[in-house]
Write a protein that holds these residues in place. Structure first.
Motif, PDB file in Angstrom:
ATOM      1  N   TYR A   1      33.716  13.654 124.883  1.00 32.99           N
ATOM      2  CA  TYR A   1      32.857  13.526 123.632  1.00 32.99           C
ATOM      3  C   TYR A   1      33.139  14.478 122.839  1.00 32.99           C
ATOM      4  CZ  TYR A   1      28.075  15.118 121.929  1.00 32.99           C
ATOM      5  OH  TYR A   1      27.335  15.300 121.082  1.00 32.99           O
ATOM      6  N   ALA A   2      33.624  15.829 123.205  1.00 33.89           N
ATOM      7  CA  ALA A   2      34.113  16.646 122.098  1.00 33.89           C
ATOM      8  C   ALA A   2      35.100  16.258 121.184  1.00 33.89           C
ATOM      9  CB  ALA A   2      34.659  17.845 122.786  1.00 33.89           C
ATOM     10  N   LEU A   3      35.984  15.397 121.883  1.00 33.56           N
ATOM     11  CA  LEU A   3      37.112  14.670 121.106  1.00 33.56           C
ATOM     12  C   LEU A   3      36.691  13.623 120.072  1.00 33.56           C
ATOM     13  CD1 LEU A   3      39.951  14.570 123.697  1.00 33.56           C
ATOM     14  CD2 LEU A   3      40.106  16.076 121.651  1.00 33.56           C
ATOM     15  N   ILE A   4      35.631  12.903 120.729  1.00 36.29           N
ATOM     16  CA  ILE A   4      34.900  11.918 119.786  1.00 36.29           C
ATOM     17  C   ILE A   4      34.287  12.577 118.588  1.00 36.29           C
ATOM     18  CG2 ILE A   4      33.059  10.105 119.514  1.00 36.29           C
ATOM     19  CD1 ILE A   4      33.916   9.455 122.663  1.00 36.29           C
ATOM     20  N   ARG A   5      33.479  13.854 118.888  1.00 32.59           N
ATOM     21  CA  ARG A   5      32.906  14.422 118.050  1.00 32.59           C
ATOM     22  C   ARG A   5      34.088  14.809 116.738  1.00 32.59           C
ATOM     23  NH1 ARG A   5      28.111  17.353 118.723  1.00 32.59           N
ATOM     24  NH2 ARG A   5      28.397  18.299 116.748  1.00 32.59           N
ATOM     25  N   THR A   6      35.041  15.292 117.096  1.00 29.36           N
ATOM     26  CA  THR A   6      36.043  15.613 116.361  1.00 29.36           C
ATOM     27  C   THR A   6      36.484  14.327 115.382  1.00 29.36           C
ATOM     28  OG1 THR A   6      36.852  17.293 117.872  1.00 29.36           O
ATOM     29  CG2 THR A   6      38.287  16.476 116.255  1.00 29.36           C
ATOM     30  N   THR A   7      36.573  13.273 115.947  1.00 23.05           N
ATOM     31  CA  THR A   7      36.810  12.159 114.844  1.00 23.05           C
ATOM     32  C   THR A   7      35.704  11.744 113.954  1.00 23.05           C
ATOM     33  OG1 THR A   7      35.869  10.358 116.565  1.00 23.05           O
ATOM     34  CG2 THR A   7      38.069  11.115 116.942  1.00 23.05           C
ATOM     35  N   TYR A   8      34.420  12.102 114.295  1.00 20.01           N
ATOM     36  CA  TYR A   8      33.562  11.832 113.325  1.00 20.01           C
ATOM     37  C   TYR A   8      33.463  12.616 111.944  1.00 20.01           C
ATOM     38  CZ  TYR A   8      30.772   9.476 117.190  1.00 20.01           C
ATOM     39  OH  TYR A   8      30.370   8.493 117.968  1.00 20.01           O
ATOM     40  N   ASN A   9      34.395  13.875 112.374  1.00 17.61           N
ATOM     41  CA  ASN A   9      34.430  14.806 111.088  1.00 17.61           C
ATOM     42  C   ASN A   9      35.755  14.441 110.400  1.00 17.61           C
ATOM     43  OD1 ASN A   9      32.093  16.174 111.635  1.00 17.61           O
ATOM     44  ND2 ASN A   9      33.173  17.420 113.099  1.00 17.61           N
ATOM     45  N   GLY A  10      36.567  13.339 110.810  1.00 15.12           N
ATOM     46  CA  GLY A  10      37.664  12.796 110.059  1.00 15.12           C
ATOM     47  C   GLY A  10      38.939  13.389 110.864  1.00 15.12           C
ATOM     48  N   HIS A  11      38.908  14.079 111.817  1.00 14.75           N
ATOM     49  CA  HIS A  11      40.181  14.541 112.465  1.00 14.75           C
ATOM     50  C   HIS A  11      40.642  13.415 113.522  1.00 14.75           C
ATOM     51  CE1 HIS A  11      39.353  18.230 110.334  1.00 14.75           C
ATOM     52  NE2 HIS A  11      37.895  18.282 110.952  1.00 14.75           N
ATOM     53  N   SER A  12      41.744  13.659 113.845  1.00 16.90           N
ATOM     54  CA  SER A  12      42.395  12.616 114.807  1.00 16.90           C
ATOM     55  C   SER A  12      42.634  13.502 116.228  1.00 16.90           C
ATOM     56  CB  SER A  12      43.757  11.830 114.503  1.00 16.90           C
ATOM     57  OG  SER A  12      44.486  12.977 114.123  1.00 16.90           O
ATOM     58  N   CYS A  13      42.652  14.699 116.055  1.00 19.40           N
ATOM     59  CA  CYS A  13      42.927  15.468 117.151  1.00 19.40           C
ATOM     60  C   CYS A  13      42.251  16.874 116.801  1.00 19.40           C
ATOM     61  CB  CYS A  13      44.399  15.824 117.419  1.00 19.40           C
ATOM     62  SG  CYS A  13      45.097  16.327 116.066  1.00 19.40           S
TER      63      CYS A  13
ATOM     64  N   SER B   1      39.248   9.829 103.430  1.00 21.46           N
ATOM     65  CA  SER B   1      38.852   8.600 104.166  1.00 21.46           C
ATOM     66  C   SER B   1      37.583   9.021 104.933  1.00 21.46           C
ATOM     67  CB  SER B   1      39.673   8.181 105.160  1.00 21.46           C
ATOM     68  OG  SER B   1      39.939   9.186 106.050  1.00 21.46           O
ATOM     69  N   VAL B   2      36.562   8.091 104.938  1.00 26.89           N
ATOM     70  CA  VAL B   2      35.426   8.229 105.858  1.00 26.89           C
ATOM     71  C   VAL B   2      35.941   8.355 107.358  1.00 26.89           C
ATOM     72  CG1 VAL B   2      33.170   7.438 106.725  1.00 26.89           C
ATOM     73  CG2 VAL B   2      33.933   7.345 104.318  1.00 26.89           C
ATOM     74  N   GLY B   3      36.805   7.549 107.591  1.00 25.50           N
ATOM     75  CA  GLY B   3      37.329   7.656 109.089  1.00 25.50           C
ATOM     76  C   GLY B   3      38.189   8.787 109.526  1.00 25.50           C
ATOM     77  N   PRO B   4      38.856   8.791 110.575  1.00 24.60           N
ATOM     78  CA  PRO B   4      39.749   9.693 110.954  1.00 24.60           C
ATOM     79  C   PRO B   4      41.223   9.658 110.394  1.00 24.60           C
ATOM     80  CG  PRO B   4      39.443   8.080 113.054  1.00 24.60           C
ATOM     81  CD  PRO B   4      38.591   7.904 111.788  1.00 24.60           C
ATOM     82  N   GLY B   5      41.692  10.785 110.139  1.00 29.31           N
ATOM     83  CA  GLY B   5      43.136  10.708 109.822  1.00 29.31           C
ATOM     84  C   GLY B   5      43.158  11.004 108.214  1.00 29.31           C
ATOM     85  N   SER B   6      44.381  11.767 107.927  1.00 30.11           N
ATOM     86  CA  SER B   6      44.264  12.287 106.439  1.00 30.11           C
ATOM     87  C   SER B   6      45.951  11.521 106.087  1.00 30.11           C
ATOM     88  CB  SER B   6      44.406  13.617 106.326  1.00 30.11           C
ATOM     89  OG  SER B   6      44.574  14.011 105.058  1.00 30.11           O
ATOM     90  N   VAL B   7      45.759  10.279 106.041  1.00 32.92           N
ATOM     91  CA  VAL B   7      46.931   9.530 105.728  1.00 32.92           C
ATOM     92  C   VAL B   7      48.030  10.156 104.709  1.00 32.92           C
ATOM     93  CG1 VAL B   7      48.105   7.247 105.561  1.00 32.92           C
ATOM     94  CG2 VAL B   7      45.967   7.538 106.927  1.00 32.92           C
ATOM     95  N   LEU B   8      47.380  10.018 103.640  1.00 38.84           N
ATOM     96  CA  LEU B   8      48.229  10.378 102.196  1.00 38.84           C
ATOM     97  C   LEU B   8      48.794  11.658 102.457  1.00 38.84           C
ATOM     98  CD1 LEU B   8      49.552   9.685  99.559  1.00 38.84           C
ATOM     99  CD2 LEU B   8      47.221  10.279  98.789  1.00 38.84           C
ATOM    100  N   LYS B   9      48.127  12.697 102.742  1.00 42.48           N
ATOM    101  CA  LYS B   9      48.418  13.842 102.742  1.00 42.48           C
ATOM    102  C   LYS B   9      49.579  14.234 103.732  1.00 42.48           C
ATOM    103  CE  LYS B   9      46.380  18.641 102.603  1.00 42.48           C
ATOM    104  NZ  LYS B   9      45.044  19.250 102.665  1.00 42.48           N
ATOM    105  N   ASP B  10      49.081  13.702 104.995  1.00 43.90           N
ATOM    106  CA  ASP B  10      49.995  13.925 106.349  1.00 43.90           C
ATOM    107  C   ASP B  10      51.547  13.167 105.744  1.00 43.90           C
ATOM    108  OD1 ASP B  10      48.404  15.111 107.606  1.00 43.90           O
ATOM    109  OD2 ASP B  10      47.624  13.833 109.002  1.00 43.90           O
ATOM    110  N   LEU B  11      51.564  12.075 105.158  1.00 42.92           N
ATOM    111  CA  LEU B  11      52.784  11.329 104.907  1.00 42.92           C
ATOM    112  C   LEU B  11      53.807  12.088 103.969  1.00 42.92           C
ATOM    113  CD1 LEU B  11      51.887   7.476 104.434  1.00 42.92           C
ATOM    114  CD2 LEU B  11      53.166   8.749 106.420  1.00 42.92           C
ATOM    115  N   ILE B  12      52.951  12.668 103.008  1.00 44.57           N
ATOM    116  CA  ILE B  12      53.480  13.550 101.914  1.00 44.57           C
ATOM    117  C   ILE B  12      54.122  14.677 102.538  1.00 44.57           C
ATOM    118  CG2 ILE B  12      53.306  14.862  99.956  1.00 44.57           C
ATOM    119  CD1 ILE B  12      51.214  12.927  98.795  1.00 44.57           C
TER     120      ILE B  12
END
Length: 604
Positions: A215-227, A455-466
């Motif tokens: 549940y804690a990890l799911i809550r994290t994804t609601y804030n845009g984080h993957s971990c 993004s609204v969903g989890p992950g910071s794709v552009l920033k992480d790829l750069i």
């Protein structure tokens, strides 16, 4: 209030969440009931609890907060229920024959002595068993609604629970109430936890602790984080469950062994993922590497001469940085172009289109939102679509899958070059879906500004790829002369550098500026200024029509200057219902047809 009656007809029922509008007949009257009513069909007898509300368009309705299905008592009611189509093997004619034979004892026969149904012509013993099984299955579905209601879990979750757990749902939930966290994602963990405590689950129970971790990890994804950092996870779960750190650590190990989570070490830090999120990141990395390491089959020879030809024919003068970006695209299968507003990203995209189309190559333009795709179309003159439309995918479900069919991974993209704009708004699941749909050898150009909307969903794709420094990236930092005239663009770059806005003195003598300081002293004065700007001042200043060119942005929803009140005030001035045009009221807002315009763009 409490009403007891029968569902005469289903007017509307949402297949996903079971929101229902139905005609409901009691002994005294017929009324319309609305609410979440899973497993409810025409002919059902119900006891509903709620209150009467008045709908502006449809009048008085009974809004259901909870309900219970009742067994039909009279022969007429039983016959109507059996003929409703809810029970396999029974149609209207068969229902009539069954009730004629067994009368008010029909329900008991179906439930407890179904073989007797074979006494009726046209019903075999096999068919009798099918009828009984279908009837009892329906009964189980009803029980789930009532069972969950006792623990303040609304009826809208009951259908999903039954679909996941089957006929013995109640038994499975009693054994492990925490199953509900994985099924009904909108349910608060504390509700499930209270339910478990009432049933008698021990506070240190491993199912409780493991569910608390997930549940804690799911809550994290609601804030845009993957971990999340392991130490932060431990603190959150410790406060949530009031259990020891050792207990949490032990259950982290069990979850890892069972493949439900991944713990990744980065230097001295440990990061914890839900497995599906970790695998998605792995897939993105693998597919990006696969694309960029493939043979560069779309490379254009004599690129310098080709660019000179385009500059001459299009009257475009490319900067050295823009030429560098285009050459880099030609040399690599995957490239990132990043930079703030006014730095020439659009010019690069337009040049890419012309360059590759001149060689008979197909260029596909896409963006994460409808607004971004429309802007891309307007600025390039070429059709752009949203990623969802391009990939033929639907809404993201709870497990990061973009379709009702879990095996569906999007439609392959027929293109030589794919340009994705506004990549900062693309989440990890959408990015993964895009990469799955690209053929080997396709060029992928990722365009975006890391300082724009995430993004609204989890992950910071552009920033992480750069930040990975694994993909060729071109940084655009020069503001072009035309863009530099815009004080909005200049201020955006100043903010990104940690500098304050241009002062009043800096812009005092500027002509054709697009940035102003207005300093009213109260909320009332601010409101007057906003209305004045939207109802004429900006129209006179630059021919800005409110419905075409103006957007009002405010940081709050509530209050005099919140979105709700501002919308009401602007509607009152810009679209008052003085002509009696059609309108609808919904959730406290009025939606009204706009008045027509005459040839001079003034409202009639």
């Amino acid at each position: 209030m409490e009403l007891i009656g029968e569902v005469e007809d289903i007017i509307y029922q949402n297949e996903v969440n079971s929101y229902t509008i139905a005609r409901f007949e009691t002994e005294d009257e017929e009324t319309t009931i609305v609410g979440y009513l899973p497993f409810v069909s025409k002919g059902d007898s119900l006891e509903v609890i709620g209150n009467y509300v008045e709908h502006k368009e449809y009048g008085i309705q009974f809004k259901v907060t909870t309900f219970e299905k009742l067994m039909p008592q009279t022969e007429t009611a039983i016959k109507k229920y059996l003929a409703s189509g809810n029970i396999k093997g029974i149609g209207e004619a068969t229902a009539k024959r069954i009730v004629q034979k067994f009368g008010e004892n029909t329900i008991n026969v179906i439930k407890y002595d179904p073989i007797r149904l074979a006494e009726i012509k046209g019903i075999t013993e096999e068919k009798a068993r099918i009828i009984s099984e279908s009837f009892n299955e329906t009964q189980e579905m009803w029980k789930i609604v009532g069972f969950l209601e006792k623990f303040n879990i609304s009826a809208e979750h009951a259908k999903k629970v039954y679909e996941k757990l089957g006929a013995d749902s109640i038994q499975k939930i009693e054994e492990n109430p925490y199953l509900l966290i994985d099924i009904a994602r909108g349910v608060d963990f504390r509700q499930i936890d209270q339910m478990a405590m009432k049933i008698g689950i021990n506070p240190d129970n491993e199912k409780r602790v493991q569910t608390g971790i997930k549940y804690a990890l799911i809550r994290t994804t609601y804030n845009g984080h993957s971990c999340t950092l392991k130490e932060n996870l431990l603190e959150f779960v410790r406060n949530l469950l009031e259990v020891s750190t050792e207990n949490i650590e032990d259950n982290l190990i069990n979850l890892k062994v069972n493949g439900e989570i991944v713990i990744e070490k980065r230097g001295k830090e440990e990061w914890v993922y839900l497995t599906s999120f970790y695998k998605t990141e792995e897939e993105i990395a693998f597919r990006i590497n696969y694309l960029q390491n493939s043979k560069n089959v779309k490379e254009i020879k004599n690129i310098d001469s080709q660019l000179k030809k385009i500059e001459k024919n299009s009257s475009i003068e490319l900067s050295e940085k823009q030429k560098e970006a285009i050459k880099a695209i030609n040399e690599h299968n995957v490239l990132i172009i990043t930079g703030g507003p006014g730095t020439g990203k659009t010019t690069i995209i337009k040049t890419i289109i012309e360059l590759y189309q001149s060689k008979g190559k197909k260029v596909v333009l896409t963006a994460p939102t409808g607004r971004a795709a429309k802007k891309m179309t307007e600025s390039t003159g070429e059709e752009a679509s949203t990623l969802h439309r391009l990939l033929c995918i639907g809404k993201l479900d709870d497990e990061g899958i973009y379709s009702k069919d879990n095996n569906y991974e999007g439609a392959p993209i027929d293109a030589d070059v794919v340009v994705v704009d506004e990549l900062s708004m693309v989440d990890m699941f959408l990015m993964n879906c895009l990469l799955k749909c690209l053929y080997k050898g396709t060029k992928l150009i990722l365009v975006g500004d890391v300082d724009q909307l995430p993004s609204v969903g989890p992950g910071s794709v552009l920033k992480d790829l750069i930040n990975s420094e694994k993909i060729e990236t071109v940084y655009l930092d020069k503001i072009f002369r035309q863009a530099a005239k815009s004080k909005i663009i200049l201020n955006a770059h100043r903010v990104n550098k940690g500098e304050s806005f241009l002062s009043k003195d800096d812009i005092a003598n500027e002509i054709d500026q697009d940035f102003f300081y207005i300093t009213p002293k109260s909320q009332e004065e601010i409101l007057k200024e906003v209305i004045s700007l939207c109802t004429g001042r900006l129209q006179k200043f630059g021919d800005y029509d409110f419905f075409q060119n103006i957007q009002v942005i405010t940081p709050t929803k509530k209050g005099m200057l919140g979105t709700k009140e501002l919308n009401k005030e602007l509607q009152a001035y810009l679209n008052p219902n003085v002509y009696g045009l059609p309108e609808k009221s919904y959730s406290g807002a009025i939606y009204r047809k706009r008045r027509p315009y005459n040839a001079n763009k003034k409202q009639l």
